[in-house]
Scaffold this active site. Sequence first.
Site, short mmCIF file in Angstrom:
data_model
loop_
_atom_site.label_atom_id
_atom_site.label_comp_id
_atom_site.label_asym_id
_atom_site.label_seq_id
_atom_site.Cartn_x
_atom_site.Cartn_y
_atom_site.Cartn_z
N ASN A 13 -0.55 -8.88 8.09
CA ASN A 13 -0.76 -9.61 9.23
C ASN A 13 -0.53 -11.00 9.00
OD1 ASN A 13 -1.65 -8.01 11.65
ND2 ASN A 13 -2.73 -6.98 9.86
N HIS A 101 -15.42 -9.79 5.47
CA HIS A 101 -16.48 -10.52 5.31
C HIS A 101 -17.22 -11.22 6.55
CE1 HIS A 101 -19.39 -13.39 2.80
NE2 HIS A 101 -19.06 -14.01 4.07
N LEU A 103 -19.09 -13.23 8.94
CA LEU A 103 -19.24 -14.68 9.06
C LEU A 103 -20.45 -15.02 9.81
CD1 LEU A 103 -15.43 -15.47 9.67
CD2 LEU A 103 -16.70 -15.92 7.49
N ASN A 120 -10.09 -13.45 15.46
CA ASN A 120 -9.98 -12.25 14.42
C ASN A 120 -9.08 -11.12 15.16
OD1 ASN A 120 -11.04 -10.53 12.42
ND2 ASN A 120 -12.39 -9.48 13.73
N HIS A 122 -8.88 -7.06 15.30
CA HIS A 122 -9.66 -6.06 15.03
C HIS A 122 -9.06 -4.55 15.46
CE1 HIS A 122 -13.11 -3.58 13.68
NE2 HIS A 122 -13.22 -3.21 15.27
N ASP A 162 -17.21 -8.44 15.45
CA ASP A 162 -16.34 -7.66 16.39
C ASP A 162 -16.63 -7.91 17.90
OD1 ASP A 162 -15.53 -5.47 13.95
OD2 ASP A 162 -14.46 -7.36 14.08
#
Length: 221
Positions: A13, A101, A103, A120, A122, A162
């Site tokens: 990505n 990880h 955050l 992010n 996901h 998420d």
Amino acid sequence: PRIVVLISGTGTNLQALIDATLDTQPTLPAQVIHVISNKKSAYGLVRAANHSIPTSYHNLLPYKSLNPTSTALARESYDADLAQLILAQKPDLVVCAGWMHILSPSFLAPLADAGVDIINLHPALPGEFDGANAIARAYEKWLQGEISRTGVMIHRVVSEVDRGQPLLTREVQFREGETLQELEDRIHKVEHVIIVEGARMALEERARRKEQKEQKEQKEQ
Ligand code: GRF
């Protein structure tokens, strides 16, 4: 605009983001200025180096040895240092691309104070398979006949894993007789598209916010 990318793995990505900034008419009109990994062996660090992009390996172990009795304290100071490492680069956007990880607020707060956006990637739809191994967990549910589709999303990063506001979602339909690997390959292809679109959207939104702020300040003068 300046983008810092956080990775933990192969970095396909990250590669998609880098490639999108390199076109003559860049799909992503920005610059990946720094790549940080929490894993020393992350191949994404090699990908960055191949493009002369500065990299950092931010290792949790020294923080654990400094805080032998409390993992929470170790993570808190790890996250606080990670925030400073990133803010020193004066980024406009932080993209978590296969960053494994969680955050904590000691990372999120300094970036929010500095007005730096964080997004992010996901590989699931909002609220469906939060956390790790999302693709495999969706595949299991499909085999049990409980779901017929999964998907990928780009969302803003908040302290609940998420769970931030989605910027972009793409559905991925399952295919009869498909193996997990075949599903993962299809999902990664979707990831490589929406991570670029998501970064572009986040930067465009940021530019609009900045313009509105400037117009407001001019009016007030
Ligand atoms: C993505 O599916 C990401 O969501 C997950 O691992 C994959 C990242 O792959 N954590 P890469 O490191 O970008 O190749």
